[in-house]
Design an enzyme around this catalytic site. Structure first.
Site, PDB file in Angstrom:
ATOM      1  N   GLU A 144      12.537  -9.951   1.534  1.00  0.00           N
ATOM      2  CA  GLU A 144      11.792  -8.799   2.057  1.00  0.00           C
ATOM      3  C   GLU A 144      12.601  -7.539   1.759  1.00  0.00           C
ATOM      4  O   GLU A 144      13.811  -7.507   1.996  1.00  0.00           O
ATOM      5  CB  GLU A 144      11.614  -8.967   3.568  1.00  0.00           C
ATOM      6  CG  GLU A 144      10.936  -7.779   4.224  1.00  0.00           C
ATOM      7  CD  GLU A 144      10.834  -7.940   5.740  1.00  0.00           C
ATOM      8  OE1 GLU A 144      10.986  -9.070   6.265  1.00  0.00           O
ATOM      9  OE2 GLU A 144      10.612  -6.894   6.401  1.00  0.00           O
TER      10      GLU A 144
ATOM     11  N   PRO B  23       0.790  -1.228   0.000  1.00  0.00           N
ATOM     12  CA  PRO B  23       0.000   0.000   0.000  1.00  0.00           C
ATOM     13  C   PRO B  23       0.825   1.282   0.000  1.00  0.00           C
ATOM     14  O   PRO B  23       1.836   1.392   0.684  1.00  0.00           O
ATOM     15  CB  PRO B  23      -0.826  -0.107   1.283  1.00  0.00           C
ATOM     16  CG  PRO B  23      -0.139  -1.121   2.113  1.00  0.00           C
ATOM     17  CD  PRO B  23       0.514  -2.073   1.160  1.00  0.00           C
ATOM     18  N   ASN B  24       0.325   2.209  -0.785  1.00  0.00           N
ATOM     19  CA  ASN B  24       0.836   3.591  -0.902  1.00  0.00           C
ATOM     20  C   ASN B  24       2.121   3.699  -1.713  1.00  0.00           C
ATOM     21  O   ASN B  24       2.575   4.812  -1.974  1.00  0.00           O
ATOM     22  CB  ASN B  24       1.014   4.240   0.486  1.00  0.00           C
ATOM     23  CG  ASN B  24      -0.298   4.363   1.215  1.00  0.00           C
ATOM     24  OD1 ASN B  24      -1.244   4.917   0.680  1.00  0.00           O
ATOM     25  ND2 ASN B  24      -0.381   3.803   2.406  1.00  0.00           N
TER      26      ASN B  24
ATOM     27  N   ARG C  38      13.754   4.349  12.030  1.00  0.00           N
ATOM     28  CA  ARG C  38      12.506   5.109  12.030  1.00  0.00           C
ATOM     29  C   ARG C  38      11.676   4.777  13.279  1.00  0.00           C
ATOM     30  O   ARG C  38      12.212   4.300  14.267  1.00  0.00           O
ATOM     31  CB  ARG C  38      11.746   4.822  10.715  1.00  0.00           C
ATOM     32  CG  ARG C  38      12.584   5.233   9.486  1.00  0.00           C
ATOM     33  CD  ARG C  38      11.843   5.001   8.184  1.00  0.00           C
ATOM     34  NE  ARG C  38      10.640   5.831   8.105  1.00  0.00           N
ATOM     35  CZ  ARG C  38       9.679   5.662   7.181  1.00  0.00           C
ATOM     36  NH1 ARG C  38       9.815   4.706   6.269  1.00  0.00           N
ATOM     37  NH2 ARG C  38       8.630   6.446   7.165  1.00  0.00           N
TER      38      ARG C  38
ATOM     39  N   ARG D 144       7.912   0.369  13.235  1.00  0.00           N
ATOM     40  CA  ARG D 144       8.445  -0.178  11.976  1.00  0.00           C
ATOM     41  C   ARG D 144       9.583  -1.168  12.220  1.00  0.00           C
ATOM     42  O   ARG D 144      10.131  -1.738  11.294  1.00  0.00           O
ATOM     43  CB  ARG D 144       8.963   0.950  11.073  1.00  0.00           C
ATOM     44  CG  ARG D 144       7.878   1.895  10.616  1.00  0.00           C
ATOM     45  CD  ARG D 144       8.418   2.914   9.617  1.00  0.00           C
ATOM     46  NE  ARG D 144       7.586   4.091   9.590  1.00  0.00           N
ATOM     47  CZ  ARG D 144       6.481   4.231   8.848  1.00  0.00           C
ATOM     48  NH1 ARG D 144       6.084   3.257   8.055  1.00  0.00           N
ATOM     49  NH2 ARG D 144       5.761   5.339   8.898  1.00  0.00           N
TER      50      ARG D 144
ATOM     51  N   ASN E  75       8.037  -5.887  -1.156  1.00  0.00           N
ATOM     52  CA  ASN E  75       7.940  -4.706  -0.304  1.00  0.00           C
ATOM     53  C   ASN E  75       6.474  -4.592   0.098  1.00  0.00           C
ATOM     54  O   ASN E  75       5.652  -4.014  -0.630  1.00  0.00           O
ATOM     55  CB  ASN E  75       8.401  -3.442  -1.031  1.00  0.00           C
ATOM     56  CG  ASN E  75       8.445  -2.242  -0.078  1.00  0.00           C
ATOM     57  OD1 ASN E  75       7.911  -2.321   1.029  1.00  0.00           O
ATOM     58  ND2 ASN E  75       9.067  -1.167  -0.494  1.00  0.00           N
TER      59      ASN E  75
ATOM     60  N   ARG F   2       5.543  12.033  -3.171  1.00  0.00           N
ATOM     61  CA  ARG F   2       5.453  12.577  -1.810  1.00  0.00           C
ATOM     62  C   ARG F   2       6.659  12.066  -1.017  1.00  0.00           C
ATOM     63  O   ARG F   2       7.247  11.055  -1.371  1.00  0.00           O
ATOM     64  CB  ARG F   2       4.205  12.059  -1.083  1.00  0.00           C
ATOM     65  CG  ARG F   2       2.897  12.236  -1.805  1.00  0.00           C
ATOM     66  CD  ARG F   2       2.069  13.355  -1.171  1.00  0.00           C
ATOM     67  NE  ARG F   2       0.677  13.296  -1.599  1.00  0.00           N
ATOM     68  CZ  ARG F   2       0.255  13.542  -2.829  1.00  0.00           C
ATOM     69  NH1 ARG F   2       1.119  13.802  -3.777  1.00  0.00           N
ATOM     70  NH2 ARG F   2      -1.037  13.502  -3.120  1.00  0.00           N
TER      71      ARG F   2
ATOM     72  N   HIS G  66      12.781  -3.156   1.840  1.00  0.00           N
ATOM     73  CA  HIS G  66      12.296  -1.827   2.201  1.00  0.00           C
ATOM     74  C   HIS G  66      13.239  -0.774   1.633  1.00  0.00           C
ATOM     75  O   HIS G  66      14.466  -0.926   1.701  1.00  0.00           O
ATOM     76  CB  HIS G  66      12.208  -1.667   3.725  1.00  0.00           C
ATOM     77  CG  HIS G  66      11.316  -2.701   4.336  1.00  0.00           C
ATOM     78  ND1 HIS G  66       9.956  -2.674   4.194  1.00  0.00           N
ATOM     79  CD2 HIS G  66      11.613  -3.832   5.004  1.00  0.00           C
ATOM     80  CE1 HIS G  66       9.444  -3.742   4.773  1.00  0.00           C
ATOM     81  NE2 HIS G  66      10.427  -4.465   5.276  1.00  0.00           N
TER      82      HIS G  66
ATOM     83  N   TYR H 106      11.849   8.517   0.808  1.00  0.00           N
ATOM     84  CA  TYR H 106      11.768   7.451  -0.205  1.00  0.00           C
ATOM     85  C   TYR H 106      12.447   7.805  -1.527  1.00  0.00           C
ATOM     86  O   TYR H 106      12.458   6.985  -2.450  1.00  0.00           O
ATOM     87  CB  TYR H 106      10.301   7.089  -0.459  1.00  0.00           C
ATOM     88  CG  TYR H 106       9.594   6.571   0.772  1.00  0.00           C
ATOM     89  CD1 TYR H 106       9.960   5.356   1.342  1.00  0.00           C
ATOM     90  CD2 TYR H 106       8.573   7.297   1.392  1.00  0.00           C
ATOM     91  CE1 TYR H 106       9.336   4.882   2.487  1.00  0.00           C
ATOM     92  CE2 TYR H 106       7.932   6.833   2.526  1.00  0.00           C
ATOM     93  CZ  TYR H 106       8.323   5.626   3.067  1.00  0.00           C
ATOM     94  OH  TYR H 106       7.703   5.153   4.191  1.00  0.00           O
TER      95      TYR H 106
ATOM     96  N   ALA I   6       3.389  -0.947   4.683  1.00  0.00           N
ATOM     97  CA  ALA I   6       2.899  -0.946   6.071  1.00  0.00           C
ATOM     98  C   ALA I   6       2.398  -2.320   6.512  1.00  0.00           C
ATOM     99  O   ALA I   6       2.427  -2.645   7.713  1.00  0.00           O
ATOM    100  CB  ALA I   6       1.800   0.096   6.224  1.00  0.00           C
TER     101      ALA I   6
END
Ligand code: CA2
Length: 147
Positions: free
Chosen positions: A103, A10-11, A112, A116, A79, A18, A105, A23, A82
């Site tokens: 996995e 998601p996102n 962070r 997380r 990835n 943004r 990120h 990122y 969330a």
């Protein structure tokens, strides 16, 4: 030719649009192109997708599991965004299908917020890459090509 599944949660469709300080400024389409190039270098096929829906990600992991069962999956590079920090369903899908999974990120999740720092998925991952920016996707494909 074996296929790499790259699934994004998601996102991540907002990548490059943004929060560039966290990122970076490359878009998800840029990441797809980067993955295409890495796969082409190694003679691998690519399925590159993004979803904001947990169940759709579960369905795609099952699909990758079918490819794996036929001996045609190179790996899943995942990835989960969330959902990494919340989803037993995605962990169960990876474990249940037995797909070899990296996995990934973009950011260093350990530098962070504390929520997380825990990942449900790491328990089922062959490897975890974080904090290398979108370059991590290409490096994950380079690693898979050596398995
Ligand atoms: O660092 C990563 O790749 C993450 O998986 C990204 C997730 C975050 O929840 C994880 O903790 C770490 C967030 C993805 C949202 O991506 C955005 C990109 C640009 C703007 C807004 C969100």
């Amino acid at each position: 030719m074996k296929t790499v599944y790259v699934l994004n949660g998601p996102n991540l469709n907002l990548l490059g649009l943004r929060e560039p300080a966290i990122y970076g400024s490359q878009t998800l389409e840029d990441v797809r192109l980067l993955c295409e190039q890495a796969c082409a270098r190694h003679g691998l096929g690519l399925e590159f997708r993004q979803s904001n829906h947990e169940g759709e990600l579960v369905d795609w992991i099952h699909e990758a599991g079918g490819v794996h069962a036929r001996g045609e999956l190179a790996a899943l590079i995942f990835n989960a965004a969330a959902y990494t920090h919340t989803s037993v369903a995605l962990l169960d899908a990876v474990k249940g299908t037995g797909v070899p999974m990296i996995e990934l990120h973009i950011s260093n999740v350990h530098a962070r917020e504390s929520f997380r720092h825990h990942s449900y998925l790491s328990a089922a991952a062959r490897a975890v890459i974080c904090g290398l920016g979108v370059a991590g996707y290409g490096l994950a494909i380079d690693a898979v090509a050596q398995w």
